[in-house]
Design a protein around this motif. Structure first.
Motif, short mmCIF file in Angstrom:
data_model
loop_
_atom_site.label_atom_id
_atom_site.label_comp_id
_atom_site.label_asym_id
_atom_site.label_seq_id
_atom_site.Cartn_x
_atom_site.Cartn_y
_atom_site.Cartn_z
N SER A 1 0.83 -1.19 0.00
CA SER A 1 0.00 0.00 0.00
C SER A 1 0.87 1.25 0.00
O SER A 1 1.96 1.29 0.55
N VAL A 2 0.36 2.27 -0.64
CA VAL A 2 1.05 3.55 -0.73
C VAL A 2 0.65 4.41 0.45
O VAL A 2 -0.52 4.49 0.80
N GLN A 3 1.62 5.04 1.08
CA GLN A 3 1.31 5.92 2.20
C GLN A 3 0.66 7.20 1.67
O GLN A 3 1.10 7.78 0.68
N LEU A 4 -0.42 7.63 2.33
CA LEU A 4 -1.11 8.85 1.95
C LEU A 4 -0.77 9.97 2.93
O LEU A 4 -0.71 9.75 4.13
N PHE A 5 -0.56 11.15 2.39
CA PHE A 5 -0.25 12.34 3.18
C PHE A 5 -1.30 13.40 2.89
O PHE A 5 -1.66 13.61 1.73
N THR A 6 -1.74 14.09 3.92
CA THR A 6 -2.62 15.23 3.70
C THR A 6 -1.76 16.45 3.38
O THR A 6 -0.55 16.46 3.67
N TYR A 7 -2.37 17.45 2.79
CA TYR A 7 -1.64 18.69 2.53
C TYR A 7 -1.12 19.28 3.84
O TYR A 7 -0.03 19.83 3.89
N GLU A 8 -1.91 19.15 4.89
CA GLU A 8 -1.49 19.69 6.19
C GLU A 8 -0.24 18.97 6.70
O GLU A 8 0.68 19.60 7.22
N GLU A 9 -0.19 17.64 6.54
CA GLU A 9 1.01 16.90 6.97
C GLU A 9 2.23 17.35 6.19
O GLU A 9 3.30 17.55 6.76
N VAL A 10 2.08 17.51 4.88
CA VAL A 10 3.21 17.94 4.05
C VAL A 10 3.67 19.34 4.47
O VAL A 10 4.86 19.61 4.53
N SER A 11 2.72 20.20 4.81
CA SER A 11 3.07 21.58 5.15
C SER A 11 3.90 21.69 6.43
O SER A 11 4.55 22.70 6.65
N THR A 12 3.90 20.65 7.26
CA THR A 12 4.71 20.70 8.49
C THR A 12 6.17 20.35 8.24
O THR A 12 7.02 20.57 9.09
N HIS A 13 6.47 19.83 7.06
CA HIS A 13 7.85 19.48 6.69
C HIS A 13 8.39 20.61 5.83
O HIS A 13 8.43 20.52 4.60
N ASN A 14 8.81 21.70 6.49
CA ASN A 14 9.07 22.94 5.77
C ASN A 14 10.41 23.59 6.10
O ASN A 14 10.55 24.80 6.00
N THR A 15 11.40 22.81 6.51
CA THR A 15 12.72 23.37 6.78
C THR A 15 13.76 22.67 5.92
O THR A 15 13.51 21.60 5.36
N ARG A 16 14.94 23.26 5.82
CA ARG A 16 16.01 22.64 5.03
C ARG A 16 16.36 21.24 5.54
O ARG A 16 16.81 20.40 4.79
N ASP A 17 16.17 21.02 6.84
CA ASP A 17 16.51 19.72 7.45
C ASP A 17 15.36 18.73 7.43
O ASP A 17 15.52 17.59 7.86
N ASP A 18 14.20 19.14 6.94
CA ASP A 18 13.02 18.28 6.87
C ASP A 18 12.07 18.90 5.87
O ASP A 18 11.22 19.71 6.23
N LEU A 19 12.22 18.54 4.58
CA LEU A 19 11.48 19.23 3.53
C LEU A 19 10.77 18.24 2.61
O LEU A 19 11.41 17.37 2.01
N TYR A 20 9.45 18.38 2.55
CA TYR A 20 8.63 17.59 1.63
C TYR A 20 8.11 18.51 0.54
O TYR A 20 8.02 19.72 0.71
N MET A 21 7.75 17.89 -0.58
CA MET A 21 7.20 18.64 -1.70
C MET A 21 6.21 17.76 -2.44
O MET A 21 6.41 16.55 -2.52
N ILE A 22 5.16 18.37 -2.97
CA ILE A 22 4.17 17.65 -3.75
C ILE A 22 4.35 18.04 -5.22
O ILE A 22 4.39 19.22 -5.55
N ILE A 23 4.46 17.02 -6.07
CA ILE A 23 4.51 17.25 -7.50
C ILE A 23 3.64 16.17 -8.15
O ILE A 23 3.86 14.98 -7.94
#
Length: 129
Positions: free
Chosen positions: A2-24
């Motif tokens: 199964s593929v892990q699902l992320f909400t936009y809110e979860e992605v938005s918490t990973h917002n530093t150079r040391d912990d950075l997510y992006m949606i494409i």
């Protein structure tokens, strides 16, 4: 598998150079390890990180190789039932690290400036010769 699902809110918490997510393209990427390697500079990734950067990624015209490179950072998909987060989010320490400055196209400054410089060049150098 199964593929892990992320909400936009979860992605938005990973917002530093040391912990950075992006949606494409509705896929979530952990680009933390790529930040220092990015040919366009790390600031671009930090500014566009922690949100859906599909439009920015496509506007730049990345090569097919760049798209292939994304695959090694893929960690899951966006939960289709979640909604995009408005504004920048705070990380777990309460720090706001995603740029809060207005984002815009630099051409809105470059084009008028080029026109003015062209006019001045013509007015003072070409016409007086």
């Amino acid at each position: 598998m199964s593929v892990q699902l992320f909400t936009y809110e979860e992605v938005s918490t990973h917002n530093t150079r040391d912990d950075l997510y992006m949606i494409i393209n509705n896929k979530v990427y952990d680009i933390t390890k790529f930040v220092e390697e990015h040919p366009g500079g790390e600031e671009v990734l930090v500014d566009e990180g922690a949100k859906d950067a599909t439009a920015s990624f496509n506007d730049i015209g990345h090569s097919p190789e760049a798209s292939e490179m994304l695959e090694k950072y893929y960690i899951g998909d966006v939960d289709p039932s979640s909604a995009p987060v408005k504004g920048g989010a705070s990380n777990s320490n309460g720090e706001k690290s995603v740029s809060a400055s207005p984002q815009g196209n630099p051409l809105r400054i470059i084009i008028p400036l080029s026109i003015i410089l062209g006019y001045l060049y013509f007015r003072f150098f070409v016409k007086s010769a």
